[in-house]
Design a protein around this motif. Sequence first.
Motif, PDB file in Angstrom:
ATOM      1  N   VAL A 171       9.744  -0.037 -27.041  1.00  0.00           N
ATOM      2  CA  VAL A 171       9.443   1.216 -26.322  1.00  0.00           C
ATOM      3  C   VAL A 171       8.792   0.941 -24.965  1.00  0.00           C
ATOM      4  N   ASP A 172       8.131  -0.225 -24.845  1.00  0.00           N
ATOM      5  CA  ASP A 172       7.475  -0.565 -23.573  1.00  0.00           C
ATOM      6  C   ASP A 172       8.423  -1.213 -22.571  1.00  0.00           C
ATOM      7  N   LYS A 173       9.618  -1.610 -23.041  1.00  0.00           N
ATOM      8  CA  LYS A 173      10.568  -2.291 -22.150  1.00  0.00           C
ATOM      9  C   LYS A 173      11.246  -1.267 -21.242  1.00  0.00           C
ATOM     10  N   ASP A 174      10.643  -1.070 -20.056  1.00  0.00           N
ATOM     11  CA  ASP A 174      11.282  -0.175 -19.098  1.00  0.00           C
ATOM     12  C   ASP A 174      12.287  -0.965 -18.251  1.00  0.00           C
ATOM     13  N   VAL A 175      12.983  -0.278 -17.364  1.00  0.00           N
ATOM     14  CA  VAL A 175      14.044  -0.915 -16.587  1.00  0.00           C
ATOM     15  C   VAL A 175      13.491  -2.036 -15.706  1.00  0.00           C
ATOM     16  N   ALA A 176      12.223  -1.910 -15.251  1.00  0.00           N
ATOM     17  CA  ALA A 176      11.621  -2.946 -14.402  1.00  0.00           C
ATOM     18  C   ALA A 176      11.483  -4.265 -15.168  1.00  0.00           C
ATOM     19  N   THR A 177      11.134  -4.188 -16.455  1.00  0.00           N
ATOM     20  CA  THR A 177      10.992  -5.402 -17.272  1.00  0.00           C
ATOM     21  C   THR A 177      12.346  -6.072 -17.482  1.00  0.00           C
ATOM     22  N   TRP A 178      13.347  -5.259 -17.816  1.00  0.00           N
ATOM     23  CA  TRP A 178      14.696  -5.828 -17.972  1.00  0.00           C
ATOM     24  C   TRP A 178      15.163  -6.477 -16.661  1.00  0.00           C
ATOM     25  N   ASN A 179      14.916  -5.804 -15.550  1.00  0.00           N
ATOM     26  CA  ASN A 179      15.313  -6.340 -14.249  1.00  0.00           C
ATOM     27  C   ASN A 179      14.626  -7.674 -13.964  1.00  0.00           C
ATOM     28  N   ALA A 180      13.336  -7.752 -14.332  1.00  0.00           N
ATOM     29  CA  ALA A 180      12.584  -8.992 -14.097  1.00  0.00           C
ATOM     30  C   ALA A 180      13.225 -10.164 -14.848  1.00  0.00           C
ATOM     31  N   MET A 181      13.627  -9.922 -16.086  1.00  0.00           N
ATOM     32  CA  MET A 181      14.253 -10.984 -16.876  1.00  0.00           C
ATOM     33  C   MET A 181      15.625 -11.371 -16.324  1.00  0.00           C
ATOM     34  N   VAL A 182      16.427 -10.374 -15.977  1.00  0.00           N
ATOM     35  CA  VAL A 182      17.761 -10.656 -15.417  1.00  0.00           C
ATOM     36  C   VAL A 182      17.620 -11.473 -14.138  1.00  0.00           C
ATOM     37  N   ASN A 183      16.728 -11.025 -13.268  1.00  0.00           N
ATOM     38  CA  ASN A 183      16.504 -11.723 -12.005  1.00  0.00           C
ATOM     39  C   ASN A 183      15.953 -13.128 -12.239  1.00  0.00           C
ATOM     40  N   GLY A 184      15.039 -13.261 -13.201  1.00  0.00           N
ATOM     41  CA  GLY A 184      14.457 -14.567 -13.517  1.00  0.00           C
ATOM     42  C   GLY A 184      15.481 -15.541 -14.051  1.00  0.00           C
ATOM     43  N   TYR A 185      16.344 -15.082 -14.949  1.00  0.00           N
ATOM     44  CA  TYR A 185      17.420 -15.937 -15.461  1.00  0.00           C
ATOM     45  C   TYR A 185      18.302 -16.425 -14.310  1.00  0.00           C
ATOM     46  N   CYS A 186      18.670 -15.508 -13.419  1.00  0.00           N
ATOM     47  CA  CYS A 186      19.546 -15.876 -12.295  1.00  0.00           C
ATOM     48  C   CYS A 186      18.873 -16.886 -11.375  1.00  0.00           C
ATOM     49  N   ASN A 187      17.608 -16.656 -11.059  1.00  0.00           N
ATOM     50  CA  ASN A 187      16.892 -17.555 -10.149  1.00  0.00           C
ATOM     51  C   ASN A 187      16.717 -18.953 -10.718  1.00  0.00           C
ATOM     52  N   CYS A 204      24.171  -6.800 -20.062  1.00  0.00           N
ATOM     53  CA  CYS A 204      25.038  -5.991 -20.932  1.00  0.00           C
ATOM     54  C   CYS A 204      24.243  -5.255 -22.010  1.00  0.00           C
ATOM     55  N   GLN A 205      23.070  -5.800 -22.396  1.00  0.00           N
ATOM     56  CA  GLN A 205      22.246  -5.182 -23.440  1.00  0.00           C
ATOM     57  C   GLN A 205      21.331  -4.074 -22.906  1.00  0.00           C
ATOM     58  N   MET A 206      21.188  -3.991 -21.578  1.00  0.00           N
ATOM     59  CA  MET A 206      20.233  -3.037 -20.992  1.00  0.00           C
ATOM     60  C   MET A 206      20.573  -1.598 -21.393  1.00  0.00           C
ATOM     61  N   PRO A 207      19.576  -0.829 -21.881  1.00  0.00           N
ATOM     62  CA  PRO A 207      19.845   0.570 -22.262  1.00  0.00           C
ATOM     63  C   PRO A 207      20.152   1.450 -21.061  1.00  0.00           C
ATOM     64  N   SER A 208      19.575   1.113 -19.909  1.00  0.00           N
ATOM     65  CA  SER A 208      19.883   1.847 -18.675  1.00  0.00           C
ATOM     66  C   SER A 208      19.728   0.887 -17.497  1.00  0.00           C
ATOM     67  N   ARG A 209      20.471   1.178 -16.440  1.00  0.00           N
ATOM     68  CA  ARG A 209      20.455   0.294 -15.276  1.00  0.00           C
ATOM     69  C   ARG A 209      20.240   1.117 -14.017  1.00  0.00           C
ATOM     70  N   ASP A 210      19.491   0.543 -13.070  1.00  0.00           N
ATOM     71  CA  ASP A 210      19.341   1.182 -11.767  1.00  0.00           C
ATOM     72  C   ASP A 210      19.958   0.295 -10.698  1.00  0.00           C
ATOM     73  N   VAL A 211      19.781   0.655  -9.448  1.00  0.00           N
ATOM     74  CA  VAL A 211      20.395  -0.101  -8.352  1.00  0.00           C
ATOM     75  C   VAL A 211      19.861  -1.541  -8.292  1.00  0.00           C
TER      76      VAL A 211
END
Length: 700
Positions: free
Chosen positions: A154-170, A182-189
């Motif tokens: 419930v605490d995993k907001d889009v910013a947390t998911w983005n941080a992980m995606v960006n961290g994996y890429c970096n 692909c697992q993200m419940p919602s995505r922003d820009v």
Amino acid sequence: MLKFTSQITTHLKCRTTPFTTLIQNPKSSSTSLNFTFLNHLKNQKLDSARAVFNKIPSPHVSLYTKLLLAYAHNNNLHEAINLFNQIPSNTKDTISWNSVIKASIICNDFVTAVKLFDEMPQRNSISWTTIIHGFLSTGRVNEAERFFNAMPYVDKDVATWNAMVNGYCNNGRVNDALRLFCQMPSRDVISWTSIIVGLDRNGKSYQALFFFKNMVGFSGVGISSTTLVCGLSAAAKILDFYAGIQIHCCMFKFGFCCGLDEFVSASLVTFYASCKRMGDACKVFGETVCKNVVVWTALLTGCGLNDKHVEALEVFSEMMRFNVVPNESSFTSALNSCVGLEDLEKGRVIHAAGIKMGLENAVYTGNSLVVMYSKCGFIGDALCVFKGICEKNVVSWNSVIVGCAQHGCGTWALVLFKEMLREGVESDEITLTGLLSACSRSGMLQKARCFFGYFARKRSMKLTVEHYACMVDVLGRCGEVEEAEALATSMPVEANSMVWLVLLSACRVHSSLDVAERAAKRIFEMEPDCSAAYVLLSNLYASSRRWLEVARIRMKMKHNGIVKQPGSSWITLKGMRHEFLSADRSHPLTEEIYEKLVWLGVKLRELGYIPDQQFALHDVEIEQNEEMLSYHSERLAIAFGLLSTVEGSTITIMKNLRVCGDCHTAITLMAKIVNREIVVRDSSRFHHFKNGICSCGDYW
């Protein structure tokens, strides 16, 4: 009237008794102290800020957090934590806890950060994201992953998911980033932009462009100029001109005016330049209203990418004329163009500009200067620049090691590698290539075997065909032709024509005809029209006086339309390149050049020089052979250099083929005759001729 007078009296009392008013109004006093405190923090006067903070009665918790973060940015975690402990327990909120955790991360103390995180009475999504982002920013992906998995869903907001995606890429874990995206419940820009950038930077530009098209067409997420620029970057890397044009149209459609947005303009200039459309790149540049250093640098770099090095240096000069301060990228691109033109004089001018701007010791500028001086023949200057670089990275070390290898300074290269290890810099594939090249050009066979074995055992690195080619070259140059052939045939990957060509070249030096014929056969199976293989084999037959075989190879070349690359040499003076072919008579100073060569010929014979007939390689009379040798392209270039430069100065000549043994002997004596240093860069390495000796020690 009486009422008005009373108002004036009251106003004057307020103006004339400010101190009394402040004492009577503590709230006003506190506000003034708060303002002064924040002003000191803004101006980075930490001691003054602390002195004012101590005077504030019951400071708000937000002031505590601001001060402790200021301590952290000054790398004073001890004071930050002490300040945190001084916050009254009833006012400590989640923000203050998050701030002290962030302070620990800023100071790179993750043990303390985790301890504080565990002690938090209550966490929110920012708490989790702060510590996850901290681990990711330092490359500790596994720890970040552990916290992300432990985080309540419930605490995993889009910013947390983005941080992980960006961290994996970096950190190069693109597949994990894709899985999480692909697992993200919602995505922003930001989600879409992170995955597009991550794929593009990790060599998956085709996939990046696919995701970009999906975002624009199907996601329903609003697009930003940053996303468009990222899509354009992917199109530029895979040279997808049609996709890039579509993105350019999207920029107009979504209202991002290219003429006003410098970031967008720079990306368009880079895209068109990458697609070899310099006319369009210049048009975008011309339409940009306010050109900052990024836009100028994009055009400068684009000119270099299209081998328009003269134009690139003109762009750099225009930047300076318009008082646009170049950055490190600008200097790097300009110096790369100097390398492309082999123009040391312009390189020194740009170096001087870098010194004036304080960028000489910056890592990217320093690296480019090392490469420029190395490739222009001045390894001593390259080493001086290298020593001055403040924070050397692996590119710095590789540049200077490869430079030393090119100049035959094998011992220096090995000493630098040892220093690199002591500094804790992780070596890579280019390091091994440089070390093997250094060993090859210095005849250090055992050292090469040690390096090859050491890097082969490293789990973090995989040996490439290029590394095997280097090792074959080392063995071949050292006369171990049969062992070199055995290595080429037993490689874990199939040897390409480059490997066999290196072996064939070694056979030419050591007159190993049997191995040469087998190597040539392998080359012709892969590349039937390889002119270099025909020429090497022909020269080997000629040096063995097997003229019938020479004639057979030449007939075959003529029948197949294979043309031998002509030997040429050139010298760059005052920004102008003067090129010569063997027995060339097209230069305006031809008469003076040939007179100088005749004079040098007389002096050479006085020193006992006798032309070596095996390097003429033509079945003609001895007198004709000697004349052919006397007018090789490098000798014409040297004669012109002697006529056109100040007496006592160094002459630097470039040659497209390997310098022949007879010319090598002659130039060694010429340097002694004219009392100058003569530098010749051939296809193999740099030769520094001085005082009757060559830096290669007659081993090349």
